[in-house]
Design a protein around this motif. Structure first.
Motif, short mmCIF file in Angstrom:
data_model
loop_
_atom_site.label_atom_id
_atom_site.label_comp_id
_atom_site.label_asym_id
_atom_site.label_seq_id
_atom_site.Cartn_x
_atom_site.Cartn_y
_atom_site.Cartn_z
N HIS A 97 0.84 -1.21 0.00
CA HIS A 97 0.00 0.00 0.00
C HIS A 97 0.87 1.26 0.00
N GLY B 66 -9.22 -0.86 4.95
CA GLY B 66 -10.33 -1.54 5.61
C GLY B 66 -9.88 -2.27 6.86
N GLY B 67 -8.60 -2.63 6.93
CA GLY B 67 -8.11 -3.40 8.07
C GLY B 67 -7.10 -2.66 8.93
N GLY C 263 -11.46 2.36 7.53
CA GLY C 263 -12.31 1.85 6.43
C GLY C 263 -13.45 0.99 6.96
N GLU C 264 -13.13 0.24 8.00
CA GLU C 264 -14.15 -0.61 8.63
C GLU C 264 -15.26 0.28 9.22
N PRO D 134 -18.87 -1.73 -0.75
CA PRO D 134 -18.21 -1.11 0.40
C PRO D 134 -18.69 0.32 0.60
N GLY D 135 -18.86 0.67 1.86
CA GLY D 135 -19.51 1.93 2.19
C GLY D 135 -18.65 3.17 1.99
N PRO E 148 -16.70 4.61 -0.40
CA PRO E 148 -16.92 5.52 -1.54
C PRO E 148 -18.30 6.16 -1.53
N GLY F 140 -3.49 3.35 1.01
CA GLY F 140 -4.54 2.41 1.45
C GLY F 140 -5.88 2.80 0.85
N GLY F 141 -6.85 1.91 0.94
CA GLY F 141 -8.16 2.12 0.30
C GLY F 141 -8.80 3.46 0.64
N VAL F 142 -8.68 3.90 1.90
CA VAL F 142 -9.34 5.14 2.32
C VAL F 142 -8.63 6.38 1.75
N ALA G 287 -8.34 6.83 -1.16
CA ALA G 287 -9.15 7.17 -2.35
C ALA G 287 -10.20 8.23 -2.00
N ASN G 288 -10.36 8.52 -0.71
CA ASN G 288 -11.41 9.45 -0.27
C ASN G 288 -11.20 10.85 -0.85
N THR H 50 -6.86 1.23 -3.55
CA THR H 50 -7.46 -0.03 -3.07
C THR H 50 -6.56 -1.19 -3.53
N ASP H 51 -6.87 -2.40 -3.06
CA ASP H 51 -5.97 -3.54 -3.26
C ASP H 51 -5.66 -3.79 -4.74
O1 KG4 Z 1 -6.96 -1.10 1.00
P1 KG4 Z 1 -8.27 -1.73 0.77
O2 KG4 Z 1 -8.71 -1.97 -0.66
O3 KG4 Z 1 -8.37 -3.11 1.48
C1 KG4 Z 1 -7.75 -3.38 2.70
O4 KG4 Z 1 -6.54 -3.69 2.69
O5 KG4 Z 1 -8.47 -3.24 3.71
O6 KG4 Z 1 -9.34 -0.81 1.54
C2 KG4 Z 1 -10.71 -1.06 1.48
C3 KG4 Z 1 -11.40 -0.02 2.34
C4 KG4 Z 1 -12.89 -0.28 2.52
O7 KG4 Z 1 -13.20 -0.20 3.89
C5 KG4 Z 1 -13.54 0.84 1.74
O8 KG4 Z 1 -14.80 1.24 2.25
C6 KG4 Z 1 -12.50 1.94 1.88
O9 KG4 Z 1 -11.27 1.28 1.75
N1 KG4 Z 1 -12.65 2.98 0.86
C7 KG4 Z 1 -12.97 4.27 1.13
C8 KG4 Z 1 -13.06 4.93 -0.12
N2 KG4 Z 1 -12.78 4.02 -1.11
C9 KG4 Z 1 -12.52 2.83 -0.49
N3 KG4 Z 1 -13.19 4.88 2.30
C10 KG4 Z 1 -13.50 6.19 2.27
N4 KG4 Z 1 -13.64 6.90 1.12
C11 KG4 Z 1 -13.43 6.31 -0.09
N5 KG4 Z 1 -13.56 7.02 -1.22
#
Ligand code: KG4
Ligand code: ZN
Length: 335
Positions: free
Chosen positions: A115, A136-137, A162-163, A177-178, A180, A267-269, A271-272, A297-298
């Motif tokens: 990440h 997310g984790g 993210g959770e 997933p919530g 986005p 990390g996924g978040v 992307a916010n 994201t992954d």
């Molecule tokens: O990094 P990732 O793809 O997987 C893990 O390693 O956990 O992250 C996934 C997390 C999910 O909880 C998803 O809701 C969050 O990233 N996520 C976001 C956004 N896009 C993905 N959270 C907030 N805003 C976003 N735009």
């Protein structure tokens, strides 16, 4: 150096071919989101089975897209953890088999390192750096003295950010997933519910998001009991404002205390959209780098990027024995 990288730690099956840690020659990401959506979250057994169905095909596709043959690959890299153990093992077995069959060296990569190194694909990384890893984790602040050196400064004491996003979305009747979706709705609302800013007043770099999540759940239930309707956009905006206040302020404090030349948000978040907008306006005296949306994201490209730097430092495995580890921490420095 041409690296074939594999990622299967959760619900994305992904293979990428990456040259010298930066040049993404091909990148396949198969997301299982539509399959898991109806359950409101990832079902590990279903995730593993779907990785099995698609994994070998996407090896072929990645090679074809890059117009390369297996002989052109210098190193095979695969996520070894942390993640869902069944999912990890599918990628690890596929990568091991490929490496064995084509007599290529093999390397296990920590998913969290991946990440962070996603940010290095499109940007030059500068050290010492301060990384905010939000997924997310995981929710972690990490000090990086140099390449492939990770010192954990703070982490969440309960839910990952993210959770919390995913659980708040579920409470508001939104899909999975919530993150986005909450992000989109937040842009349409205002911070009118005045939720708490957990741990903002504490001097350390730890986080806590479960109380904030409970505050949303309690407020939604109170409104329901009174027969009143919650304003979903405003609730998303209020939740997001609270999360971003804490993330940005802690990151700013840590970057100052450790004199981080660069701040990496990954990390996924990461992307916010709200975060991407606010952090550049609120931290003005440091360079901030964030991966492109598709590398937040992954994905396997980030594993190929991290593998390149890990190889410079440690080399690859001497043999083909690689196990999956579901609970690796960021401070693992690879084989
Ligand atoms: O990094 P990732 O793809 O997987 C893990 O390693 O956990 O992250 C996934 C997390 C999910 O909880 C998803 O809701 C969050 O990233 N996520 C976001 C956004 N896009 C993905 N959270 C907030 N805003 C976003 N735009
Ligand atoms: Zn991840």
């Amino acid at each position: 150096m041409i690296i074939l990288a594999v990622e299967s730690s959760c619900d994305e099956s992904s293979v990428a071919i990456v040259k010298d840690g930066k040049d993404v020659l091909s990148h396949i990401i198969l997301s299982q989101i539509d399959i898991h959506k109806r359950f409101g979250g990832v079902v590990p057994e279903i995730a593993s089975r779907n990785h099995v169905v698609h994994m070998t095909r996407i090896f072929d596709e990645a090679l074809k897209d890059a117009k390369l043959n297996p002989e052109d690959i210098d190193l095979v890299a695969v996520t070894k953890g942390p993640g869902l153990i069944g999912s990890l093992l599918v990628g690890i077995n596929a990568a091991t088999a490929f490496a064995f069959a084509h007599e290529k060296p093999l390397m296990g990569v920590n998913h969290l390192h991946g990440h962070i190194y996603a940010a290095g694909i499109d940007h030059e990384m500068k050290f010492p750096a301060l990384a905010l890893l939000i997924s997310g984790g995981h929710t972690e602040l990490i000090y990086m003295k140099e390449h492939m050196s990770f010192q954990l400064l703070g982490t969440t004491q309960d839910d990952a950010v993210g959770e919390a996003y995913d659980k708040v979305a579920r409470t508001l009747g939104l899909s999975y997933p919530g993150g986005p979706i909450v992000d989109e709705k937040a842009a349409l609302g205002k911070d009118s519910y005045h939720l708490p800013r957990p741990f903002l007043d504490k001097s350390e770099y730890h986080f806590s998001f479960s109380g904030l999540k409970s505050a949303v759940i309690n407020l939604v239930h109170n409104y329901e009991q009174r027969g009143e309707k919650i304003d979903v956009n405003d609730m998303c905006a209020s939740f997001q404002a609270s999360v971003l206040d804490v993330l940005i302020e802690k990151t700013r404090l840590a970057a100052e205390a450790f004199d981080g030349k660069q701040i990496i948000v990954a990390g996924g978040v990461a992307a916010n959209k709200g975060l991407r907008k606010r952090i550049f306006n609120e931290i003005l005296n440091r360079e901030i780098i964030i991966p492109k949306m598709e590398y937040c994201t992954d994905n396997a490209a980030m594993i190929g990027a991290a593998a390149y730097y890990q190889y410079q430092k440690k080399g690859a495995l001497p043999d083909y024995l690689l196990g999956g580890e579901s609970t690796l921490s960021i401070e693992d420095e690879g084989e």
